[in-house]
Write a protein that holds these residues in place. Structure first.
Motif, PDB file in Angstrom:
ATOM      1  N   VAL A 197       8.346 -10.399  15.942  1.00  0.00           N
ATOM      2  CA  VAL A 197       8.429  -9.041  15.381  1.00  0.00           C
ATOM      3  C   VAL A 197       8.269  -9.135  13.871  1.00  0.00           C
ATOM      4  CG1 VAL A 197       9.704  -6.861  15.372  1.00  0.00           C
ATOM      5  CG2 VAL A 197      10.345  -8.620  16.976  1.00  0.00           C
ATOM      6  N   GLY A 198       7.490  -8.232  13.334  1.00  0.00           N
ATOM      7  CA  GLY A 198       7.327  -8.165  11.887  1.00  0.00           C
ATOM      8  C   GLY A 198       7.141  -6.722  11.476  1.00  0.00           C
ATOM      9  N   ALA A 199       6.939  -6.526  10.188  1.00  0.00           N
ATOM     10  CA  ALA A 199       6.679  -5.168   9.703  1.00  0.00           C
ATOM     11  C   ALA A 199       5.819  -5.250   8.458  1.00  0.00           C
ATOM     12  CB  ALA A 199       7.987  -4.441   9.385  1.00  0.00           C
ATOM     13  N   LEU A 200       5.039  -4.196   8.277  1.00  0.00           N
ATOM     14  CA  LEU A 200       4.285  -4.062   7.033  1.00  0.00           C
ATOM     15  C   LEU A 200       4.728  -2.774   6.358  1.00  0.00           C
ATOM     16  CD1 LEU A 200       2.003  -5.213   5.225  1.00  0.00           C
ATOM     17  CD2 LEU A 200       0.449  -3.635   6.380  1.00  0.00           C
ATOM     18  N   TYR A 201       5.143  -2.913   5.108  1.00  0.00           N
ATOM     19  CA  TYR A 201       5.382  -1.724   4.287  1.00  0.00           C
ATOM     20  C   TYR A 201       4.048  -1.344   3.658  1.00  0.00           C
ATOM     21  CZ  TYR A 201       6.043   0.718  -0.095  1.00  0.00           C
ATOM     22  OH  TYR A 201       5.904   1.614  -1.129  1.00  0.00           O
ATOM     23  N   VAL A 202       3.714  -0.050   3.732  1.00  0.00           N
ATOM     24  CA  VAL A 202       2.488   0.436   3.078  1.00  0.00           C
ATOM     25  C   VAL A 202       2.862   1.613   2.195  1.00  0.00           C
ATOM     26  CG1 VAL A 202       0.158   1.358   3.423  1.00  0.00           C
ATOM     27  CG2 VAL A 202       1.125  -0.202   5.105  1.00  0.00           C
ATOM     28  N   ARG A 203       2.554   1.484   0.919  1.00  0.00           N
ATOM     29  CA  ARG A 203       2.890   2.567  -0.017  1.00  0.00           C
ATOM     30  C   ARG A 203       2.189   3.865   0.386  1.00  0.00           C
ATOM     31  NH1 ARG A 203       5.316   2.955  -4.578  1.00  0.00           N
ATOM     32  NH2 ARG A 203       5.571   0.705  -4.663  1.00  0.00           N
ATOM     33  N   SER A 204       2.853   4.971   0.130  1.00  0.00           N
ATOM     34  CA  SER A 204       2.278   6.281   0.457  1.00  0.00           C
ATOM     35  C   SER A 204       0.949   6.469  -0.279  1.00  0.00           C
ATOM     36  CB  SER A 204       3.294   7.353   0.025  1.00  0.00           C
ATOM     37  OG  SER A 204       2.734   8.601   0.164  1.00  0.00           O
ATOM     38  N   GLY A 205      -0.043   6.929   0.431  1.00  0.00           N
ATOM     39  CA  GLY A 205      -1.359   7.169  -0.182  1.00  0.00           C
ATOM     40  C   GLY A 205      -2.273   5.958  -0.124  1.00  0.00           C
ATOM     41  N   VAL A 206      -1.739   4.804   0.288  1.00  0.00           N
ATOM     42  CA  VAL A 206      -2.548   3.590   0.368  1.00  0.00           C
ATOM     43  C   VAL A 206      -3.069   3.456   1.803  1.00  0.00           C
ATOM     44  CG1 VAL A 206      -2.438   1.064   0.268  1.00  0.00           C
ATOM     45  CG2 VAL A 206      -1.349   2.438  -1.515  1.00  0.00           C
ATOM     46  N   PRO A 240       5.947  -2.116  -7.985  1.00  0.00           N
ATOM     47  CA  PRO A 240       4.621  -1.516  -7.763  1.00  0.00           C
ATOM     48  C   PRO A 240       3.797  -2.345  -6.774  1.00  0.00           C
ATOM     49  CG  PRO A 240       4.910  -2.261 -10.040  1.00  0.00           C
ATOM     50  CD  PRO A 240       6.042  -2.811  -9.258  1.00  0.00           C
ATOM     51  N   VAL A 241       4.256  -2.385  -5.545  1.00  0.00           N
ATOM     52  CA  VAL A 241       3.588  -3.166  -4.496  1.00  0.00           C
ATOM     53  C   VAL A 241       2.963  -2.174  -3.515  1.00  0.00           C
ATOM     54  CG1 VAL A 241       3.974  -4.826  -2.634  1.00  0.00           C
ATOM     55  CG2 VAL A 241       5.281  -5.023  -4.727  1.00  0.00           C
ATOM     56  N   ASP A 242       1.736  -2.452  -3.080  1.00  0.00           N
ATOM     57  CA  ASP A 242       1.079  -1.535  -2.141  1.00  0.00           C
ATOM     58  C   ASP A 242       1.339  -1.927  -0.692  1.00  0.00           C
ATOM     59  OD1 ASP A 242      -0.282   0.167  -4.066  1.00  0.00           O
ATOM     60  OD2 ASP A 242      -1.307  -1.689  -4.614  1.00  0.00           O
ATOM     61  N   TYR A 243       1.350  -3.223  -0.428  1.00  0.00           N
ATOM     62  CA  TYR A 243       1.615  -3.723   0.924  1.00  0.00           C
ATOM     63  C   TYR A 243       2.650  -4.850   0.819  1.00  0.00           C
ATOM     64  CZ  TYR A 243      -3.133  -1.859   1.871  1.00  0.00           C
ATOM     65  OH  TYR A 243      -4.254  -1.088   1.987  1.00  0.00           O
ATOM     66  N   MET A 244       3.585  -4.854   1.739  1.00  0.00           N
ATOM     67  CA  MET A 244       4.591  -5.911   1.718  1.00  0.00           C
ATOM     68  C   MET A 244       4.884  -6.340   3.162  1.00  0.00           C
ATOM     69  SD  MET A 244       7.729  -5.545  -0.924  1.00  0.00           S
ATOM     70  CE  MET A 244       8.975  -4.958   0.162  1.00  0.00           C
ATOM     71  N   VAL A 259      -6.028  -2.159  -9.043  1.00  0.00           N
ATOM     72  CA  VAL A 259      -6.279  -3.110  -7.963  1.00  0.00           C
ATOM     73  C   VAL A 259      -5.115  -3.053  -6.978  1.00  0.00           C
ATOM     74  CG1 VAL A 259      -6.477  -5.594  -7.499  1.00  0.00           C
ATOM     75  CG2 VAL A 259      -7.587  -4.626  -9.486  1.00  0.00           C
ATOM     76  N   LEU A 260      -5.405  -3.167  -5.693  1.00  0.00           N
ATOM     77  CA  LEU A 260      -4.328  -3.163  -4.698  1.00  0.00           C
ATOM     78  C   LEU A 260      -3.533  -4.469  -4.771  1.00  0.00           C
ATOM     79  CD1 LEU A 260      -6.363  -1.745  -1.677  1.00  0.00           C
ATOM     80  CD2 LEU A 260      -4.461  -0.567  -2.844  1.00  0.00           C
ATOM     81  N   PHE A 261      -2.241  -4.380  -4.490  1.00  0.00           N
ATOM     82  CA  PHE A 261      -1.395  -5.573  -4.524  1.00  0.00           C
ATOM     83  C   PHE A 261      -0.639  -5.713  -3.210  1.00  0.00           C
ATOM     84  CE2 PHE A 261       2.842  -7.414  -6.214  1.00  0.00           C
ATOM     85  CZ  PHE A 261       2.476  -8.707  -5.853  1.00  0.00           C
ATOM     86  N   HIS A 262      -0.872  -6.845  -2.549  1.00  0.00           N
ATOM     87  CA  HIS A 262      -0.120  -7.195  -1.331  1.00  0.00           C
ATOM     88  C   HIS A 262       0.805  -8.361  -1.644  1.00  0.00           C
ATOM     89  CE1 HIS A 262       0.022 -10.101   2.210  1.00  0.00           C
ATOM     90  NE2 HIS A 262       0.843  -9.132   2.535  1.00  0.00           N
ATOM     91  N   SER A 263       2.044  -8.270  -1.184  1.00  0.00           N
ATOM     92  CA  SER A 263       2.940  -9.405  -1.335  1.00  0.00           C
ATOM     93  C   SER A 263       3.575  -9.764   0.006  1.00  0.00           C
ATOM     94  CB  SER A 263       4.025  -9.109  -2.370  1.00  0.00           C
ATOM     95  OG  SER A 263       4.730 -10.298  -2.644  1.00  0.00           O
ATOM     96  N   ASP A 264       3.479 -11.044   0.332  1.00  0.00           N
ATOM     97  CA  ASP A 264       4.140 -11.593   1.519  1.00  0.00           C
ATOM     98  C   ASP A 264       5.574 -11.921   1.087  1.00  0.00           C
ATOM     99  OD1 ASP A 264       5.211 -13.357   3.351  1.00  0.00           O
ATOM    100  OD2 ASP A 264       3.408 -14.592   3.542  1.00  0.00           O
ATOM    101  N   VAL A 265       6.510 -11.081   1.540  1.00  0.00           N
ATOM    102  CA  VAL A 265       7.920 -11.310   1.164  1.00  0.00           C
ATOM    103  C   VAL A 265       8.735 -11.777   2.379  1.00  0.00           C
ATOM    104  CG1 VAL A 265       7.872  -9.713  -0.792  1.00  0.00           C
ATOM    105  CG2 VAL A 265       8.573  -8.864   1.452  1.00  0.00           C
ATOM    106  N   VAL A 266       8.026 -12.428   3.301  1.00  0.00           N
ATOM    107  CA  VAL A 266       8.672 -12.895   4.535  1.00  0.00           C
ATOM    108  C   VAL A 266       9.898 -13.766   4.241  1.00  0.00           C
ATOM    109  CG1 VAL A 266       8.298 -14.517   6.458  1.00  0.00           C
ATOM    110  CG2 VAL A 266       6.685 -12.646   6.076  1.00  0.00           C
ATOM    111  N   GLN A 267       9.786 -14.641   3.231  1.00  0.00           N
ATOM    112  CA  GLN A 267      10.916 -15.539   2.932  1.00  0.00           C
ATOM    113  C   GLN A 267      11.939 -14.881   2.015  1.00  0.00           C
ATOM    114  OE1 GLN A 267      11.691 -18.407   4.238  1.00  0.00           O
ATOM    115  NE2 GLN A 267       9.802 -18.921   5.306  1.00  0.00           N
ATOM    116  N   MET A 268      11.578 -13.786   1.426  1.00  0.00           N
ATOM    117  CA  MET A 268      12.440 -13.167   0.413  1.00  0.00           C
ATOM    118  C   MET A 268      13.351 -12.111   1.025  1.00  0.00           C
ATOM    119  SD  MET A 268      10.690 -11.805  -3.012  1.00  0.00           S
ATOM    120  CE  MET A 268      11.689 -11.274  -4.381  1.00  0.00           C
ATOM    121  N   ALA A 269      12.821 -11.401   2.014  1.00  0.00           N
ATOM    122  CA  ALA A 269      13.572 -10.276   2.598  1.00  0.00           C
ATOM    123  C   ALA A 269      14.853 -10.797   3.242  1.00  0.00           C
ATOM    124  CB  ALA A 269      12.708  -9.571   3.643  1.00  0.00           C
ATOM    125  N   GLY A 270      15.939 -10.160   2.923  1.00  0.00           N
ATOM    126  CA  GLY A 270      17.234 -10.578   3.458  1.00  0.00           C
ATOM    127  C   GLY A 270      17.924 -11.611   2.595  1.00  0.00           C
TER     128      GLY A 270
END
Ligand SMILES: Cc1ncc(COP(=O)(O)O)c(C=O)c1O
Length: 383
Positions: free
Chosen positions: A209-218, A192-196, A171-182
Motif C-alpha cells: 500500500v502506498g499513496a501519492l500526494y498531488v498538489r491541487s491544480g497539478v 512547495p512540493v507538487d508530488y510526494m 518546474v514541477l517537483f516530485h519528492s519521494d518521502v517514503v523514508q521520511m514520512a512518520g
C-alpha cells in the motif's frame, strides 16, 4: 537467543493496533468500495477515513491523497504524470541516490522517449548543492525528482528549498518521502512540493500500500488503465484492508512524531559514538549532514558487508548493507559511490536502521558483538 531487528528502513513490523484495525476489512467489511449497496458503503467509509488519516500526517487536504499499491507505484505515477503534463519539455533533473522506482522510470523515459536526464552530483557528506540544482534548470526542464530522506544513509535533503527553486523556475517537483514520512514532520502547506510519495510498510503499516500526494491544480494521469477508482487517478479496486491499516499507521505515527526522533537519536548517537571509539578505520556516512534519527550507515575499512551480515545473522541480529531491493547485488552502493566513499571502505558497509520497538538493551547487545564481527571479517578480507 533474543532476535534483534535493525533493518527498519527495509520494512517495519506491523503495529498490533494496525493489524486490529485491518481485521474487520478482511471479514465482514469485505465490500467493494465502488459498490452502491451497504457492503460497498462500509468499505468506502473505511477507505475515506484512512484517506483523512494519511492526509493528517502530511497536513494536506483529504482529496489530494491517491492510494496506490506501494511507494514504487506512487513514484511511477508522479513521474509519468509530471512528464505527461508538459510533453514538449524533455529534460528531467534527479540524483543518483534515488530509489530504483525513480531511477528505472527515468531510464525508461530516456531510452524510449528521448528524455534527457541530468543527475545532480552528491557531495562527500551526502548533501546536494542547491546552486548547482538551480543552474541545471532550463526552459525544457519539466520535472525535478529528489528524495526527502535517503534510504541508505538517512541523509535529509532540504525539500522546502528545493521546492522554492522549482516553483520560481516553473518546474514541477516530485519528492519521494517514503523514508521520511512518520519519522519527520511533513507539512505540505509549508512545502512547495507538487508530488510526494509515501509507503505504508515503512511506518508500521502493511506492505503493498502506498499513496501519492498531488498538489491541487497539478496534473495526475493514471498509467494503470481501467476503472475510475481514486477519482480517475488510479484504476483498480482499492486494497481496502491495507489502506485502512495504512491510515491507522499514519494516525499512530502522527501522535508519536514528537517523541520518535528523541528516542531514536539517543540510541543511534550511542551506537555511532561507541563504534567510533572502539573500532579503528570507520566512516560514518553522512555524519555531518542532517539525517533521519533512526539510520546509521557505517563503513569499516577492509571488511566485507556480506560476511558481517552473515555473522550478525548467526547471532540473531538483522542488519543490511544496502536497500532491500539491492541486497542481492554484488556491487557496492551507488549512493556511497556517488558520495565518493573510498573503495577500501565501500565493501564493508552496514546500514543499521532502528525502529520503534528497539531498546537500549538491543543497542548494547549489538555493540558487544560488533568489534569481533568486524575483526573477523577483516581477518578474512582479501586485499
Ligand atoms: C526511498 C524509497 N522509495 C521507494 C520505496 C519503495 O516503496 P515500496 O516498497 O512500497 O514499493 C522504498 C522502499 O524500499 C524506499 O526506501
Amino acid at each position: 537467543m533474543k532476535k534483534i531487528y535493525f533493518d527498519n528502513n527495509a520494512t517495519t513490523p506491523v503495529d498490533p493496533a494496525v493489524r486490529e484495525a485491518m481485521l474487520p476489512y478482511l471479514g465482514d467489511f469485505f465490500g467493494n468500495p465502488s459498490s452502491g449497496h451497504e457492503y460497498g458503503e462500509a468499505a468506502k467509509e473505511g477507505l475515506e477515513a484512512a484517506r483523512e488519516q494519511v492526509a493528517a500526517l502530511i497536513s494536506c487536504e483529504v482529496d489530494r491523497v491517491i492510494f496506490t499499491s506501494c511507494g514504487t507505484e506512487a513514484n511511477n505515477l508522479a513521474i509519468l504524470s509530471g512528464v505527461s503534463a508538459y510533453p514538449d519539455r524533455k529534460h528531467i533533473i534527479s540524483s543518483p541516490a534515488e530509489h530504483p522506482s525513480v531511477l528505472e522510470v527515468l531510464k525508461f523515459l530516456q531510452q524510449n522517449f528521448g528524455y534527457e536526464i541530468e543527475y545532480l552530483p552528491i557531495g562527500a557528506g551526502g548533501g546536494i548543492d542547491l546552486e548547482v540544482l538551480s543552474s541545471l534548470i532550463r526552459n525544457e526542464t519539466v520535472l525535478v525528482s529528489l528524495m526527502g530522506a535517503n534510504n541508505e544513509t538517512g541523509v535529509l535533503w532540504p525539500i522546502a528549498e528545493i521546492g522554492e527553486i522549482c516553483r520560481d523556475k516553473g518546474v514541477l517537483f516530485h519528492s519521494d518521502v517514503v523514508q521520511m514520512a512518520g519519522k519527520e514532520k511533513l507539512n505540505v502547506g509549508e512545502l512547495p512540493v507538487d508530488y510526494m510519495s509515501l509507503s505504508a510498510h515503512k511506518l508500521y503499516g502493511p506492505k503493498g500500500v502506498g499513496a501519492l500526494y498531488v498538489r491541487s491544480g497539478v496534473s495526475v494521469r493514471s498509467h494503470i488503465m481501467g476503472g475510475g477508482q481514486e477519482g480517475g487517478s488510479r484504476a483498480g479496486t482499492e486494497n481496502v484492508p491495507g489502506i485502512v491499516g495504512f491510515g491507522k499507521a499514519c494516525e499512530i505515527a502522527l501522535h508519536g512524531l514528537a517523541g520518535y526522533a528523541g528516542q531514536m537519536k539517543s540510541l543511534v548517537d550511542r551506537l555511532s559514538h561507541t563504534i567510533l571509539e572502539n573500532i579503528p578505520d570507520v566512516l560514518i556516512n553522512g555524519q555531518d549532514e542532517p539525517r533521519l534519527a533512526n539510520t546509521l550507515n557505517v563503513s569499516f575499512e577492509y571488511a566485507s558487508s556480506a560476511a558481517m551480515i552473515q555473522d550478525l545473522e548467526l547471532r540473531g541480529i538483522a542488519v543490511s548493507a544496502l536497500s532491500a531491493c539491492h541486497s542481492g547485488d554484488q556491487n557496492p552502493s551507488q549512493v556511497l559511490v556517488a558520495m565518493g566513499v573510498p573503495e577500501s571502505y565501500l565493501h564493508g558497509t552496514l546500514r543499521i536502521s532502528l525502529g520503534r520497538y528497539n531498546t537500549p538493551e538491543d543497542v548494547d547487545a549489538f555493540l558487544d558483538i560488533l568489534p569481533n564481527v568486524v575483526k573477523k571479517s577483516r581477518a578474512g578480507f582479501a586485499v
